[in-house]
Design an enzyme around this catalytic site. Structure first.
Site, PDB file in Angstrom:
ATOM      1  N   ASP A  54     -37.492  26.627  89.136  1.00  0.00           N
ATOM      2  CA  ASP A  54     -37.529  28.000  89.667  1.00  0.00           C
ATOM      3  C   ASP A  54     -37.994  28.997  88.617  1.00  0.00           C
ATOM      4  OD1 ASP A  54     -36.319  26.964  91.906  1.00  0.00           O
ATOM      5  OD2 ASP A  54     -34.311  27.650  91.357  1.00  0.00           O
ATOM      6  N   TYR A 112     -30.452  17.677  84.322  1.00  0.00           N
ATOM      7  CA  TYR A 112     -30.540  19.115  84.094  1.00  0.00           C
ATOM      8  C   TYR A 112     -29.381  19.536  83.205  1.00  0.00           C
ATOM      9  CZ  TYR A 112     -34.095  20.110  87.651  1.00  0.00           C
ATOM     10  OH  TYR A 112     -35.258  20.193  88.366  1.00  0.00           O
TER      11      TYR A 112
END
EC number: 5.4.99.12
Lengths: 248, 248
Positions: A54, A112
């Site tokens: 993002d 992540y």
């Protein structure tokens, strides 16, 4: 002869609208790389990332591949890219890959990393690279909550895309917590992640850590399959794509 | 009643033309702080730093003082500053000081930190906060060279200001080396530093570390009192004002 190349990228996502090219927006990581490859070859080249990141999200090791006329040495391509890419995007390695290698389709597992500052402040040098929560968290409660989330589940409640038509079932293999002084690092490893999934899980775990929710609530949130049941979306600056693993 | 305030500042110098206000340039740290204080009080306020930092140089703990009408609590002033200052300048502490305290005139000793990456690359997240030399350094030779520089000397050869009329004699108390993997940290502690002095000493020590100069050459460079005899000016992004010490 057309060759397939695989590269590992590090980037500071602060200035970008995320990985994926969007119409004629040039301010994306994918767009920047494709521009440089087009400049180099005189032809349009499509770069496939292992997944989107993002706006504002960083990568320590995004993996991408692209097909290109194989006249230049890998090292030359890498140097050309690093010369013409903005300095917040770097090609760490670049090498020929098997013809059928695809960075997204072949990705087996991703990790992540989410970084949270629980202390009073963050250094100015880290202002874009850690989430400034500035509150203590009950990490033990967060660990108990995360136990409900690991394994195979339908993560629909933790997905921002309300129109998602494909399966929202994923395997979240591991959620690991590491405290470094006033910093909390959370690592998520899984076979795939939905849109905003890591940030929504992180926001929900933070609410548990603040005592606003109970660890046991995770079960009901998963079952509800409703985004409104989960917590807030933690901001992008704390998030890093840390590793993508392949069998090929 | 007018009060004297002392504050400790952290800043990322990347976007700025250094500490000191220059004519109508607003892109200085001092200028930014004075703007906010003027906005707060409706009056011009002069902020005195412990010393200038050059364009692109950072501070972990710059000390500054200013006089202002003492109606507001220190905490309120600090919060106002942090609210309206750009996010790359932070006020870490702010408290009333003795009437006669002056951050520059009373400074007894300063420590500067210079960071060098000797490995293959720097992370994108650190691109503005470390000098990318990307070459191995013979630290032992640099330590021998630095022994010639510590103590009281005329540092004219290590000063960029060729028109300097005041004394160029300073006491360089200590030069400390610390290796962290492929990074080299050098800390300089002294009673005062000339314009570009830390960066020129660092550049000269790097040339010793690369084998381009001998450690023993330092003696002649000091004696020459000629900027041209010393090495290159190491770039600003590696430099941090780390500490300013006072007796008061």
């Amino acid at each position: 002869m057309i060759k397939n190349y695989r590269m590992v990228l590090e980037y500071d996502g602060s200035r970008y609208d995320g990985w994926q090219k969007q119409g004629n927006t040039e301010q994306t990581i994918q767009g920047k790389i494709e521009q440089v490859l087009e400049r180099m070859t005189g032809q349009a080249v499509e770069v496939h990332g292992s997944g989107r990141t993002d706006a504002g999200v960083h990568a320590l090791a995004q993996v991408a591949n692209f097909h290109m006329d194989g006249k230049m040495a890998s090292k030359e391509i890498q140097e050309y890219l690093n010369q013409y890419l903005p300095e917040d995007i770097r090609v760490i390695t670049l090498e020929p890959a098997k013809e059928r290698f695809h960075s997204r389709l072949n990705a087996q597992e991703k990790t992540y990393l989410y970084r949270i500052e629980m202390g009073e402040r963050k250094q100015v040098f880290e202002r874009k690279y850690i989430y400034g929560l500035y509150k203590s968290l009950n990490v033990e409660a967060m660990e108990r909550a995360s136990a409900y989330l690991t394994g195979e589940h339908d993560f629909k409640s933790f997905c921002s895309n309300r129109k998602m038509k494909k399966s929202t079932v994923r395997v979240l293999k591991e959620i690991e917590f590491e405290q470094q002084g006033s910093r909390l690092l959370i690592r998520y490893t899984g076979n795939g992640f939905l849109y905003n999934m890591v940030r929504i899980i992180t926001g929900t775990l933070i609410e548990v850590g603040l005592g606003q929710r109970k660890a046991e609530d995770m079960k009901g949130i998963l079952e509800a399959k409703d985004r409104n049941q989960a917590g807030f979306t933690a901001p992008p600056e704390g998030l890093f794509l840390e590793q993508v693993r392949y069998n090929v």
